[in-house]
Design an enzyme around this catalytic site. Structure first.
Site, PDB file in Angstrom:
ATOM      1  N   PHE A 133     -16.154  10.680   1.946  1.00 18.96           N
ATOM      2  CA  PHE A 133     -15.911  10.082   0.626  1.00 18.96           C
ATOM      3  C   PHE A 133     -14.852   9.005   0.844  1.00 18.96           C
ATOM      4  CE2 PHE A 133     -13.635  10.520  -3.584  1.00 18.96           C
ATOM      5  CZ  PHE A 133     -14.707  10.384  -4.449  1.00 18.96           C
ATOM      6  N   PRO A 138      -5.450   0.899   1.270  1.00 12.34           N
ATOM      7  CA  PRO A 138      -4.018   0.754   1.562  1.00 12.34           C
ATOM      8  C   PRO A 138      -3.206   0.498   0.286  1.00 12.34           C
ATOM      9  CG  PRO A 138      -5.314  -0.479   3.158  1.00 12.34           C
ATOM     10  CD  PRO A 138      -6.280   0.063   2.146  1.00 12.34           C
ATOM     11  N   ILE A 167      -9.238   8.259   5.158  1.00 15.34           N
ATOM     12  CA  ILE A 167     -10.563   8.793   4.835  1.00 15.34           C
ATOM     13  C   ILE A 167     -10.852  10.032   5.691  1.00 15.34           C
ATOM     14  CG2 ILE A 167     -13.037   8.272   4.685  1.00 15.34           C
ATOM     15  CD1 ILE A 167     -11.071   6.711   2.702  1.00 15.34           C
ATOM     16  N   GLU A 372      -7.014  13.988  -3.145  1.00 22.49           N
ATOM     17  CA  GLU A 372      -7.840  14.088  -4.368  1.00 22.49           C
ATOM     18  C   GLU A 372      -7.010  14.011  -5.652  1.00 22.49           C
ATOM     19  OE1 GLU A 372     -11.206  16.805  -4.341  1.00 22.49           O
ATOM     20  OE2 GLU A 372     -11.133  16.770  -2.157  1.00 22.49           O
ATOM     21  N   GLU A 376       1.374  14.211  -9.332  1.00 21.01           N
ATOM     22  CA  GLU A 376       1.831  13.297 -10.393  1.00 21.01           C
ATOM     23  C   GLU A 376       0.638  12.723 -11.158  1.00 21.01           C
ATOM     24  OE1 GLU A 376       2.759  13.416  -7.274  1.00 21.01           O
ATOM     25  OE2 GLU A 376       4.910  13.833  -7.367  1.00 21.01           O
TER      26      GLU A 376
END
Ligand code: COS
Length: 390
Positions: A133, A138, A167, A372, A376
Protein backbone atom coordinates in the site's frame (compact mmCIF):
# COMPACT_ATOMS: atom_id res chain seq x y z
CA UNK A 1 -3.95 -17.99 23.94
CA UNK A 2 -4.43 -18.29 27.68
CA UNK A 3 -7.70 -16.54 28.49
CA UNK A 4 -10.08 -17.29 25.65
CA UNK A 5 -13.25 -16.18 27.45
CA UNK A 6 -13.43 -13.02 25.29
CA UNK A 7 -14.35 -15.28 22.36
CA UNK A 8 -17.72 -15.72 24.06
CA UNK A 9 -18.48 -12.00 23.75
CA UNK A 10 -21.56 -11.27 21.65
CA UNK A 11 -19.41 -9.65 18.94
CA UNK A 12 -18.38 -13.09 17.73
CA UNK A 13 -20.02 -15.98 15.95
CA UNK A 14 -19.09 -19.61 16.52
CA UNK A 15 -16.93 -19.56 13.35
CA UNK A 16 -14.78 -16.78 14.86
CA UNK A 17 -14.15 -18.80 17.98
CA UNK A 18 -13.26 -21.90 15.96
CA UNK A 19 -10.96 -19.89 13.71
CA UNK A 20 -9.15 -18.07 16.53
CA UNK A 21 -8.56 -21.26 18.53
CA UNK A 22 -7.44 -23.10 15.40
CA UNK A 23 -5.05 -20.34 14.36
CA UNK A 24 -3.61 -20.13 17.85
CA UNK A 25 -2.90 -23.87 17.88
CA UNK A 26 -1.43 -23.74 14.39
CA UNK A 27 0.67 -20.66 15.16
CA UNK A 28 2.06 -22.25 18.32
CA UNK A 29 3.59 -24.96 16.11
CA UNK A 30 4.41 -23.12 12.91
CA UNK A 31 4.99 -19.49 13.87
CA UNK A 32 6.09 -19.32 17.51
CA UNK A 33 9.62 -20.61 16.75
CA UNK A 34 10.09 -17.59 14.49
CA UNK A 35 9.25 -15.30 17.39
CA UNK A 36 11.90 -17.00 19.49
CA UNK A 37 14.52 -16.99 16.73
CA UNK A 38 17.21 -14.34 16.65
CA UNK A 39 16.38 -11.39 14.47
CA UNK A 40 17.57 -11.14 10.86
CA UNK A 41 20.98 -9.56 10.45
CA UNK A 42 20.37 -8.06 7.02
CA UNK A 43 17.64 -7.47 4.47
CA UNK A 44 18.32 -10.72 2.61
CA UNK A 45 17.69 -12.71 5.79
CA UNK A 46 14.64 -10.59 6.59
CA UNK A 47 13.17 -11.09 3.12
CA UNK A 48 13.78 -14.83 3.32
CA UNK A 49 12.00 -14.97 6.69
CA UNK A 50 9.03 -13.07 5.25
CA UNK A 51 8.88 -15.41 2.26
CA UNK A 52 8.94 -18.38 4.61
CA UNK A 53 6.15 -16.96 6.77
CA UNK A 54 4.08 -16.10 3.69
CA UNK A 55 4.42 -19.67 2.43
CA UNK A 56 3.37 -21.05 5.82
CA UNK A 57 0.37 -18.71 6.07
CA UNK A 58 -0.65 -19.66 2.54
CA UNK A 59 -0.20 -23.33 3.31
CA UNK A 60 -2.38 -23.00 6.39
CA UNK A 61 -4.97 -21.20 4.24
CA UNK A 62 -4.92 -18.19 6.60
CA UNK A 63 -4.24 -15.41 4.08
CA UNK A 64 -7.81 -15.60 2.83
CA UNK A 65 -8.85 -13.99 6.12
CA UNK A 66 -6.92 -10.82 5.24
CA UNK A 67 -7.73 -10.68 1.54
CA UNK A 68 -11.34 -10.52 0.39
CA UNK A 69 -12.01 -12.66 -2.68
CA UNK A 70 -13.63 -9.79 -4.58
CA UNK A 71 -16.77 -11.80 -5.36
CA UNK A 72 -18.98 -9.45 -3.38
CA UNK A 73 -17.68 -11.09 -0.21
CA UNK A 74 -16.63 -8.30 2.13
CA UNK A 75 -13.63 -8.38 4.43
CA UNK A 76 -14.62 -9.98 7.70
CA UNK A 77 -13.07 -7.41 10.00
CA UNK A 78 -13.54 -9.52 13.14
CA UNK A 79 -11.56 -12.34 11.53
CA UNK A 80 -8.80 -9.97 10.43
CA UNK A 81 -8.54 -8.56 13.95
CA UNK A 82 -8.63 -11.97 15.67
CA UNK A 83 -5.97 -13.27 13.30
CA UNK A 84 -3.70 -10.27 13.87
CA UNK A 85 -4.12 -10.45 17.64
CA UNK A 86 -3.27 -14.16 17.58
CA UNK A 87 -0.30 -13.90 15.21
CA UNK A 88 1.13 -10.88 17.05
CA UNK A 89 1.16 -12.90 20.27
CA UNK A 90 3.37 -15.50 18.60
CA UNK A 91 5.60 -13.43 16.29
CA UNK A 92 5.36 -9.79 15.21
CA UNK A 93 6.76 -10.51 11.77
CA UNK A 94 4.00 -13.05 11.06
CA UNK A 95 1.38 -10.45 11.95
CA UNK A 96 3.11 -8.01 9.60
CA UNK A 97 3.20 -10.43 6.65
CA UNK A 98 -0.46 -11.34 7.14
CA UNK A 99 -1.70 -7.76 7.51
CA UNK A 100 0.20 -6.32 4.56
CA UNK A 101 -1.35 -8.81 2.13
CA UNK A 102 -4.73 -7.38 3.15
CA UNK A 103 -3.77 -3.71 3.28
CA UNK A 104 -1.92 -3.88 -0.04
CA UNK A 105 -4.80 -5.53 -1.86
CA UNK A 106 -7.65 -3.79 0.00
CA UNK A 107 -8.25 -1.11 -2.64
CA UNK A 108 -8.58 -3.75 -5.38
CA UNK A 109 -10.93 -5.90 -3.28
CA UNK A 110 -13.14 -2.92 -2.46
CA UNK A 111 -13.00 -0.84 -5.65
CA UNK A 112 -11.27 -2.85 -8.38
CA UNK A 113 -12.98 -4.04 -11.54
CA UNK A 114 -13.47 -7.73 -12.33
CA UNK A 115 -10.28 -7.98 -14.36
CA UNK A 116 -8.17 -6.43 -11.61
CA UNK A 117 -9.73 -8.68 -8.99
CA UNK A 118 -9.11 -11.77 -11.10
CA UNK A 119 -5.56 -10.80 -11.93
CA UNK A 120 -4.41 -9.90 -8.42
CA UNK A 121 -6.58 -11.16 -5.55
CA UNK A 122 -6.30 -14.89 -5.87
CA UNK A 123 -2.48 -14.70 -6.05
CA UNK A 124 -2.39 -12.52 -2.92
CA UNK A 125 -4.74 -14.91 -1.13
CA UNK A 126 -2.53 -17.87 -1.97
CA UNK A 127 0.77 -16.17 -1.21
CA UNK A 128 1.94 -16.28 -4.83
CA UNK A 129 2.08 -12.52 -4.94
CA UNK A 130 3.10 -9.89 -2.36
CA UNK A 131 1.06 -6.68 -2.07
CA UNK A 132 1.91 -3.20 -0.79
CA UNK A 133 0.00 0.00 0.00
CA UNK A 134 1.91 3.07 -1.22
CA UNK A 135 0.34 6.18 0.26
CA UNK A 136 2.85 8.18 2.34
CA UNK A 137 5.33 10.58 0.78
CA UNK A 138 8.34 12.46 2.12
CA UNK A 139 6.08 15.54 2.56
CA UNK A 140 2.70 13.85 2.99
CA UNK A 141 2.30 11.21 5.70
CA UNK A 142 -0.51 12.41 7.95
CA UNK A 143 -1.85 14.90 5.43
CA UNK A 144 -2.98 12.61 2.63
CA UNK A 145 -4.59 15.48 0.69
CA UNK A 146 -1.07 16.93 0.21
CA UNK A 147 0.14 13.98 -1.90
CA UNK A 148 2.21 15.27 -4.82
CA UNK A 149 3.17 12.13 -6.78
CA UNK A 150 1.58 12.86 -10.14
CA UNK A 151 -0.22 10.64 -12.62
CA UNK A 152 -0.50 12.48 -15.92
CA UNK A 153 -2.66 11.16 -18.74
CA UNK A 154 -0.82 10.36 -21.95
CA UNK A 155 -3.07 8.77 -24.55
CA UNK A 156 -4.35 5.53 -23.04
CA UNK A 157 -1.67 5.54 -20.34
CA UNK A 158 -0.72 7.43 -17.21
CA UNK A 159 2.80 8.60 -16.46
CA UNK A 160 3.75 8.49 -12.78
CA UNK A 161 6.38 10.79 -11.28
CA UNK A 162 7.23 11.29 -7.63
CA UNK A 163 8.29 9.56 -4.47
CA UNK A 164 6.68 7.41 -1.77
CA UNK A 165 8.16 7.05 1.71
CA UNK A 166 8.11 4.34 4.40
CA UNK A 167 6.30 1.79 2.26
CA UNK A 168 5.86 -1.55 4.03
CA UNK A 169 6.78 -4.51 1.82
CA UNK A 170 8.75 -2.00 -0.26
CA UNK A 171 11.43 -3.91 -2.15
CA UNK A 172 9.68 -7.28 -1.91
CA UNK A 173 6.20 -6.46 -3.23
CA UNK A 174 5.04 -7.81 -6.59
CA UNK A 175 2.74 -4.82 -6.98
CA UNK A 176 2.03 -1.53 -5.27
CA UNK A 177 -1.31 0.15 -4.79
CA UNK A 178 -0.20 3.73 -5.43
CA UNK A 179 -2.09 6.93 -4.64
CA UNK A 180 -1.21 9.76 -7.00
CA UNK A 181 -2.49 13.15 -8.07
CA UNK A 182 -4.45 13.24 -11.34
CA UNK A 183 -5.64 16.80 -10.83
CA UNK A 184 -3.41 19.58 -9.53
CA UNK A 185 -4.54 22.02 -6.84
CA UNK A 186 -7.64 20.09 -5.81
CA UNK A 187 -6.46 18.56 -2.50
CA UNK A 188 -8.21 15.34 -1.52
CA UNK A 189 -10.47 15.45 -4.57
CA UNK A 190 -7.60 15.25 -7.12
CA UNK A 191 -6.19 11.88 -6.03
CA UNK A 192 -6.54 8.54 -7.81
CA UNK A 193 -5.46 4.98 -7.02
CA UNK A 194 -3.37 2.78 -9.35
CA UNK A 195 -1.87 -0.70 -9.44
CA UNK A 196 1.80 -0.56 -10.33
CA UNK A 197 3.57 -3.85 -11.02
CA UNK A 198 7.04 -4.29 -9.58
CA UNK A 199 8.81 -4.60 -12.90
CA UNK A 200 7.33 -1.47 -14.45
CA UNK A 201 10.08 0.60 -16.09
CA UNK A 202 10.82 3.74 -14.05
CA UNK A 203 9.87 2.18 -10.70
CA UNK A 204 12.73 2.08 -8.19
CA UNK A 205 12.01 0.31 -4.88
CA UNK A 206 15.59 -0.47 -3.91
CA UNK A 207 16.06 2.11 -1.14
CA UNK A 208 15.47 0.06 1.99
CA UNK A 209 15.11 1.48 5.51
CA UNK A 210 16.19 -0.38 8.65
CA UNK A 211 13.73 -0.33 11.54
CA UNK A 212 13.69 -0.62 15.34
CA UNK A 213 11.80 -3.91 14.89
CA UNK A 214 12.80 -5.21 11.43
CA UNK A 215 10.27 -5.55 8.67
CA UNK A 216 10.65 -4.83 4.95
CA UNK A 217 10.30 -1.09 4.34
CA UNK A 218 11.48 1.10 1.47
CA UNK A 219 11.23 4.46 -0.21
CA UNK A 220 9.98 4.23 -3.78
CA UNK A 221 10.62 6.47 -6.76
CA UNK A 222 8.59 6.81 -9.95
CA UNK A 223 10.51 8.30 -12.86
CA UNK A 224 8.29 8.62 -15.93
CA UNK A 225 6.73 5.33 -14.99
CA UNK A 226 4.19 4.45 -17.68
CA UNK A 227 1.14 2.42 -16.63
CA UNK A 228 -1.95 1.51 -18.63
CA UNK A 229 -5.35 3.05 -18.00
CA UNK A 230 -6.50 -0.41 -16.89
CA UNK A 231 -4.32 0.08 -13.78
CA UNK A 232 -6.65 2.79 -12.45
CA UNK A 233 -8.65 1.52 -9.44
CA UNK A 234 -12.19 2.89 -9.37
CA UNK A 235 -12.55 6.29 -10.97
CA UNK A 236 -10.25 9.24 -11.28
CA UNK A 237 -10.56 11.49 -8.24
CA UNK A 238 -11.72 8.67 -5.94
CA UNK A 239 -8.23 7.99 -4.54
CA UNK A 240 -8.64 9.76 -1.20
CA UNK A 241 -11.89 8.01 -0.37
CA UNK A 242 -10.46 4.67 -1.50
CA UNK A 243 -7.46 5.11 0.81
CA UNK A 244 -9.68 6.09 3.73
CA UNK A 245 -12.08 3.20 3.15
CA UNK A 246 -9.18 0.72 3.19
CA UNK A 247 -7.78 2.34 6.34
CA UNK A 248 -11.20 2.17 8.05
CA UNK A 249 -10.99 -1.61 7.72
CA UNK A 250 -7.37 -2.05 8.67
CA UNK A 251 -7.01 0.51 11.49
CA UNK A 252 -8.92 -1.62 14.03
CA UNK A 253 -6.59 -4.45 13.08
CA UNK A 254 -3.54 -2.35 13.97
CA UNK A 255 -5.17 -2.05 17.39
CA UNK A 256 -5.60 -5.82 17.37
CA UNK A 257 -1.92 -6.40 16.68
CA UNK A 258 -1.10 -4.06 19.58
CA UNK A 259 -3.52 -6.07 21.69
CA UNK A 260 -1.69 -9.27 20.77
CA UNK A 261 1.60 -7.73 21.88
CA UNK A 262 -0.01 -6.53 25.12
CA UNK A 263 -1.50 -9.96 25.85
CA UNK A 264 1.85 -11.61 25.28
CA UNK A 265 3.45 -9.06 27.62
CA UNK A 266 0.85 -9.99 30.23
CA UNK A 267 1.56 -13.71 29.88
CA UNK A 268 5.29 -13.06 30.29
CA UNK A 269 4.67 -10.78 33.26
CA UNK A 270 2.49 -13.24 35.14
CA UNK A 271 5.04 -16.00 34.58
CA UNK A 272 7.94 -13.82 35.66
CA UNK A 273 6.37 -12.19 38.71
CA UNK A 274 4.98 -15.51 39.93
CA UNK A 275 8.46 -17.02 39.98
CA UNK A 276 10.84 -14.19 40.70
CA UNK A 277 11.77 -14.26 44.36
CA UNK A 278 11.81 -10.98 46.24
CA UNK A 279 11.40 -9.79 49.82
CA UNK A 280 10.82 -13.29 51.16
CA UNK A 281 8.18 -14.22 48.60
CA UNK A 282 7.70 -13.65 44.90
CA UNK A 283 7.19 -10.36 43.05
CA UNK A 284 3.52 -11.13 42.47
CA UNK A 285 2.92 -11.08 46.24
CA UNK A 286 3.69 -7.37 46.34
CA UNK A 287 0.74 -5.02 46.12
CA UNK A 288 2.57 -2.66 43.79
CA UNK A 289 3.06 -5.54 41.36
CA UNK A 290 -0.62 -6.43 41.65
CA UNK A 291 -1.60 -2.82 41.01
CA UNK A 292 0.43 -2.78 37.81
CA UNK A 293 -0.97 -6.12 36.67
CA UNK A 294 -4.51 -4.87 37.30
CA UNK A 295 -3.86 -1.73 35.23
CA UNK A 296 -2.46 -3.89 32.42
CA UNK A 297 -5.52 -6.16 32.50
CA UNK A 298 -7.99 -3.28 32.36
CA UNK A 299 -6.15 -1.75 29.39
CA UNK A 300 -6.17 -5.07 27.57
CA UNK A 301 -9.91 -5.65 28.01
CA UNK A 302 -10.82 -2.04 27.18
CA UNK A 303 -8.74 -2.28 23.99
CA UNK A 304 -10.39 -5.52 23.01
CA UNK A 305 -13.85 -4.03 23.53
CA UNK A 306 -13.07 -1.04 21.30
CA UNK A 307 -11.44 -3.17 18.59
CA UNK A 308 -14.15 -5.79 18.38
CA UNK A 309 -16.90 -3.17 18.66
CA UNK A 310 -15.50 -1.43 15.56
CA UNK A 311 -15.02 -4.71 13.72
CA UNK A 312 -18.51 -5.96 14.60
CA UNK A 313 -20.08 -2.69 13.43
CA UNK A 314 -18.37 -2.96 10.04
CA UNK A 315 -19.29 -6.63 9.68
CA UNK A 316 -22.87 -5.80 10.64
CA UNK A 317 -23.14 -3.57 7.60
CA UNK A 318 -22.32 -0.08 8.89
CA UNK A 319 -21.00 1.74 5.82
CA UNK A 320 -18.35 3.77 7.64
CA UNK A 321 -16.68 3.02 10.96
CA UNK A 322 -14.25 5.93 10.76
CA UNK A 323 -14.73 7.13 14.36
CA UNK A 324 -14.88 3.66 15.89
CA UNK A 325 -11.79 2.52 13.95
CA UNK A 326 -9.86 5.60 15.04
CA UNK A 327 -10.85 5.07 18.68
CA UNK A 328 -9.82 1.43 18.55
CA UNK A 329 -6.45 2.20 16.99
CA UNK A 330 -5.71 5.17 19.23
CA UNK A 331 -6.58 3.54 22.54
CA UNK A 332 -5.18 0.09 21.82
CA UNK A 333 -1.82 1.18 20.48
CA UNK A 334 -1.27 3.78 23.20
CA UNK A 335 -2.30 1.44 26.00
CA UNK A 336 -0.36 -1.51 24.57
CA UNK A 337 2.76 0.65 24.67
CA UNK A 338 2.04 1.26 28.36
CA UNK A 339 1.32 -2.41 29.05
CA UNK A 340 4.55 -3.51 27.40
CA UNK A 341 6.50 -0.83 29.23
CA UNK A 342 5.06 -2.08 32.54
CA UNK A 343 6.03 -5.62 31.58
CA UNK A 344 9.61 -4.50 30.95
CA UNK A 345 9.61 -2.67 34.29
CA UNK A 346 8.40 -5.72 36.19
CA UNK A 347 11.04 -7.86 34.49
CA UNK A 348 13.73 -5.55 35.87
CA UNK A 349 17.16 -6.00 34.32
CA UNK A 350 16.12 -9.11 32.42
CA UNK A 351 13.50 -7.03 30.59
CA UNK A 352 16.04 -4.90 28.80
CA UNK A 353 18.36 -7.70 27.70
CA UNK A 354 18.55 -7.83 23.90
CA UNK A 355 16.43 -10.71 22.63
CA UNK A 356 14.25 -11.03 25.75
CA UNK A 357 10.59 -11.46 24.79
CA UNK A 358 9.47 -8.24 26.49
CA UNK A 359 12.43 -6.33 25.04
CA UNK A 360 11.33 -7.39 21.54
CA UNK A 361 7.73 -6.47 22.31
CA UNK A 362 8.91 -3.06 23.49
CA UNK A 363 10.47 -2.42 20.09
CA UNK A 364 7.69 -4.06 18.09
CA UNK A 365 4.80 -2.15 19.63
CA UNK A 366 6.27 1.30 19.04
CA UNK A 367 5.60 1.72 15.32
CA UNK A 368 1.91 0.95 15.72
CA UNK A 369 1.27 4.36 17.31
CA UNK A 370 2.60 5.88 14.09
CA UNK A 371 1.68 3.85 11.03
CA UNK A 372 -1.77 3.92 9.36
CA UNK A 373 -2.37 7.29 10.96
CA UNK A 374 -0.47 8.45 14.04
CA UNK A 375 -2.30 8.78 17.37
CA UNK A 376 -2.54 12.53 16.83
CA UNK A 377 -4.33 11.95 13.49
CA UNK A 378 -6.74 9.51 15.13
CA UNK A 379 -7.63 12.21 17.66
CA UNK A 380 -8.30 14.66 14.81
CA UNK A 381 -10.54 12.13 13.10
CA UNK A 382 -12.53 11.37 16.27
CA UNK A 383 -13.05 15.04 17.10
CA UNK A 384 -13.92 15.96 13.52
CA UNK A 385 -16.54 13.23 13.35
CA UNK A 386 -18.12 14.26 16.64
CA UNK A 387 -18.08 17.98 15.82
CA UNK A 388 -19.71 17.34 12.45
CA UNK A 389 -22.40 15.25 14.12
CA UNK A 390 -21.35 11.97 12.40
N1 COS B 1 -14.28 6.89 4.20
C1 COS B 1 -14.85 7.48 3.12
N2 COS B 1 -14.71 8.81 2.84
C2 COS B 1 -13.96 9.54 3.69
C3 COS B 1 -13.34 8.99 4.83
C4 COS B 1 -13.55 7.61 5.08
N3 COS B 1 -13.01 7.04 6.14
N4 COS B 1 -12.68 9.97 5.48
C5 COS B 1 -12.88 11.09 4.79
N5 COS B 1 -13.65 10.83 3.72
C6 COS B 1 -14.14 11.79 2.73
C7 COS B 1 -14.82 12.97 3.45
O1 COS B 1 -16.19 12.67 3.68
C8 COS B 1 -14.64 14.08 2.44
O2 COS B 1 -15.58 13.92 1.41
P1 COS B 1 -16.39 15.18 0.80
O3 COS B 1 -15.33 16.11 0.30
O4 COS B 1 -17.22 14.57 -0.27
O5 COS B 1 -17.15 15.75 1.95
C9 COS B 1 -13.27 13.80 1.85
O6 COS B 1 -13.03 12.38 2.05
C10 COS B 1 -12.17 14.59 2.52
O7 COS B 1 -12.22 14.29 3.91
P2 COS B 1 -11.60 15.27 5.01
O8 COS B 1 -12.11 16.66 4.80
O9 COS B 1 -11.82 14.65 6.36
O10 COS B 1 -10.06 15.26 4.59
P3 COS B 1 -8.82 15.78 5.34
O11 COS B 1 -7.83 16.19 4.35
O12 COS B 1 -9.20 16.77 6.40
O13 COS B 1 -8.36 14.40 6.03
C11 COS B 1 -7.15 13.09 7.64
C12 COS B 1 -7.60 14.45 7.08
C13 COS B 1 -6.17 13.46 8.72
C14 COS B 1 -8.34 12.37 8.25
C15 COS B 1 -6.55 12.15 6.58
O14 COS B 1 -5.60 12.84 5.81
C16 COS B 1 -5.87 10.94 7.23
O15 COS B 1 -6.50 9.94 7.58
N6 COS B 1 -4.53 11.01 7.39
C17 COS B 1 -3.73 9.91 7.91
C18 COS B 1 -3.32 9.05 6.80
C19 COS B 1 -2.55 7.88 7.21
O16 COS B 1 -3.09 6.98 7.82
N7 COS B 1 -1.26 7.86 6.85
C20 COS B 1 -0.42 6.76 7.06
C21 COS B 1 -0.13 6.12 5.74
S1 COS B 1 -0.62 4.49 5.61
S2 COS B 1 0.79 3.53 6.59
Amino acid sequence: MNDTSFLNWPFFEERHKTMALGLDKWAAQEIAPLGDASEPKNNDQLDAMCADILAKLADGNWLKLAVADGNNTAHDVRSICLARETLAKHAGLADFVFAMQGLGSGAIALFGDDQQKQKYLSDVRTGKSVAAFALSEPDAGSDVAAISTSATKDGDDYILNGEKAFISNGGIADFYCVFARTEQGTGAKGLSAFIVDKNTAGLDDKTRIDLLAPHPLANIKFDNCRIPKSALIGEEGQGFKIAMAVLDIFRPSVGAAALGFAKRAMVETIAHTSNREAFGGVLADLQMTQSTIADMAVSIDASALLIYRAAWQKDSGQARITREAAMAKLFSTESAQQVVDSAVQLHGGSGVVAGAVVEKLYREVRALRIYEGASEVQKLIIAKQLLSGS
